[in-house]
Design a protein around this motif. Structure first.
Motif, PDB file in Angstrom:
ATOM      1  N   VAL A 189     -20.513 -96.563 -67.607  1.00  0.00           N
ATOM      2  CA  VAL A 189     -20.328 -97.786 -68.574  1.00  0.00           C
ATOM      3  C   VAL A 189     -20.441 -97.292 -69.792  1.00  0.00           C
ATOM      4  N   ARG A 190     -21.622 -96.611 -70.140  1.00  0.00           N
ATOM      5  CA  ARG A 190     -21.721 -96.276 -71.585  1.00  0.00           C
ATOM      6  C   ARG A 190     -20.598 -95.240 -72.016  1.00  0.00           C
ATOM      7  N   LYS A 191     -20.064 -94.588 -71.588  1.00  0.00           N
ATOM      8  CA  LYS A 191     -18.905 -93.762 -71.865  1.00  0.00           C
ATOM      9  C   LYS A 191     -17.759 -94.742 -72.455  1.00  0.00           C
ATOM     10  N   LYS A 251     -20.932 -98.748 -77.654  1.00  0.00           N
ATOM     11  CA  LYS A 251     -21.679 -99.259 -78.935  1.00  0.00           C
ATOM     12  C   LYS A 251     -22.284-100.785 -78.461  1.00  0.00           C
ATOM     13  N   ASN A 252     -21.751-101.172 -77.139  1.00  0.00           N
ATOM     14  CA  ASN A 252     -22.344-102.692 -76.633  1.00  0.00           C
ATOM     15  C   ASN A 252     -23.824-102.382 -76.143  1.00  0.00           C
ATOM     16  N   GLY A 292     -28.213 -94.815 -70.121  1.00  0.00           N
ATOM     17  CA  GLY A 292     -27.600 -95.885 -71.018  1.00  0.00           C
ATOM     18  C   GLY A 292     -28.049 -95.936 -72.377  1.00  0.00           C
ATOM     19  N   TRP A 293     -28.846 -94.976 -73.048  1.00  0.00           N
ATOM     20  CA  TRP A 293     -29.462 -95.233 -74.448  1.00  0.00           C
ATOM     21  C   TRP A 293     -28.376 -94.998 -75.201  1.00  0.00           C
ATOM     22  N   ASN A 294     -28.028 -95.575 -76.285  1.00  0.00           N
ATOM     23  CA  ASN A 294     -27.020 -95.122 -77.491  1.00  0.00           C
ATOM     24  C   ASN A 294     -27.852 -95.134 -78.759  1.00  0.00           C
ATOM     25  N   LEU A 314     -30.022-101.216 -75.192  1.00  0.00           N
ATOM     26  CA  LEU A 314     -30.443-101.703 -74.016  1.00  0.00           C
ATOM     27  C   LEU A 314     -31.482-102.779 -73.919  1.00  0.00           C
ATOM     28  N   LEU A 315     -31.333-103.754 -72.988  1.00  0.00           N
ATOM     29  CA  LEU A 315     -32.410-104.825 -72.696  1.00  0.00           C
ATOM     30  C   LEU A 315     -32.519-104.815 -71.347  1.00  0.00           C
TER      31      LEU A 315
END
Ligand code: OMP
Length: 272
Positions: free
Chosen positions: A196-198, A202-203, A224-226, A231-232
């Motif tokens: 999903v991160r790929k 930016k979301n 998941g980190w960007n 992340l919440l």
């Protein structure tokens, strides 16, 4: 609340914890049942005890709606009580034909004044657009959910061998921006969080499933980190039902504090 304001809160509070407010009359301490509004009294005590350790609250509407009019009153009082620097998520999982979604948006964004709402993407763009017309408000679209049933549809492959959850992401990314769309990505699907991160670099992701459903904080961060945190991470039962005795709020505060402590170390390691 804007993305910049949310990130600012993460940096100030050294936390990206979301506390899920899913109060259940059968689980809250019995002594509260004598009060006029047990659900609100419970939430108020939980908010007072946890507000320094989290950046978001997520009341799940089901726990209020099942009580009828009094549940809606407790919900409204809860939203009004949450400090304004804390991001609010109406976990309602709505979405319908445009004209109906418009009314859902009015309920959650105008009446409740929530910062965001969880929305099901199943009915497509016109069912989501009415929510995106509000400034400083967010849609949190279901992408990959934490439950077992997520395997029923979300991983079905199309003729290009692409899973449905990826098609949902690709398409819906064009409906708005990373300033008004977040995605629900379950903590229990840690290896897929990277996928999903790929697709959505930016979301922000709302990640439920920490605690009671077995999700791991380290895995969520790894996958998941960007560079904006992005992340919440939500925990509901793991925090709010830490105790069902007189010390319930204190115990909830301690659990939230210990998660915040771990998050603070991660933010330091990431130089964020
Ligand atoms: P706990 O398992 O008690 O931490 O609660 C998880 C919360 O997140 C509940 O309010 C769920 O309805 C919600 N949730 C999931 O558990 N899985 C999902 O895939 C999506 C959600 C959600 O949209 O928040």
């Amino acid at each position: 609340m804007t993305k910049t304001e949310l990130i600012e809160q993460i940096q100030i509070k050294r936390s990206f914890l979301c506390v899920g407010l899913d109060p259940d009359l059968k689980k809250i301490p019995r002594f509260l049942l004598k009060s006029e509004d047990p659900i609100f009294e419970f939430n108020k005590a939980i908010i007072d005890a946890t507000k320094d350790y989290c950046v978001a609250y997520k009341p799940n509407i089901a726990f209020y709606e099942c009580l009828g009019p009094s549940g809606w009153e407790s919900l409204k009082k809860t939203f009004d009580y949450i400090p304004k620097n804390i991001f609010t998520i109406a976990d309602a999982k709505r979405g319908d034909i445009g004209n109906t979604s418009k009314h859902y948006a009015e309920t959650f964004f105008s009446f409740l004044n929530a910062n965001s709402i969880t929305v099901s993407p199943y009915m497509g763009e016109d069912s989501v657009k009415p929510f995106l017309e509000y400034k400083r408000k967010w849609v949190i679209l279901l992408a990959l959910t934490s439950n077992k049933g997520s395997l029923d549809f979300q991983f079905i492959k199309d003729s290009n061998n692409q899973e449905l959850y990826k098609s949902i992401l690709e398409k819906s990314l064009k409906w708005g921006t990373d300033e008004n769309i977040m995605y629900v990505v379950g903590a229990t699907r840690s290896e897929n969080i990277a996928e999903v991160r790929k697709l959505a670099p930016k979301n922000f992701f709302l990640v439920p499933g920490l605690g009671s459903q077995g999700g791991s904080l380290n895995d969520i961060i790894n996958y998941g980190w960007n560079d904006e945190c992005g992340l919440l991470i939500n925990s509901s039962r793991g925090i709010i039902y830490a105790s069902n005795k007189n010390d319930f709020a204190e115990k909830a505060g301690l659990i939230a504090k210990s998660i915040q402590n771990r998050m603070s170390k991660i933010l330091d390691e990431k130089n964020f």
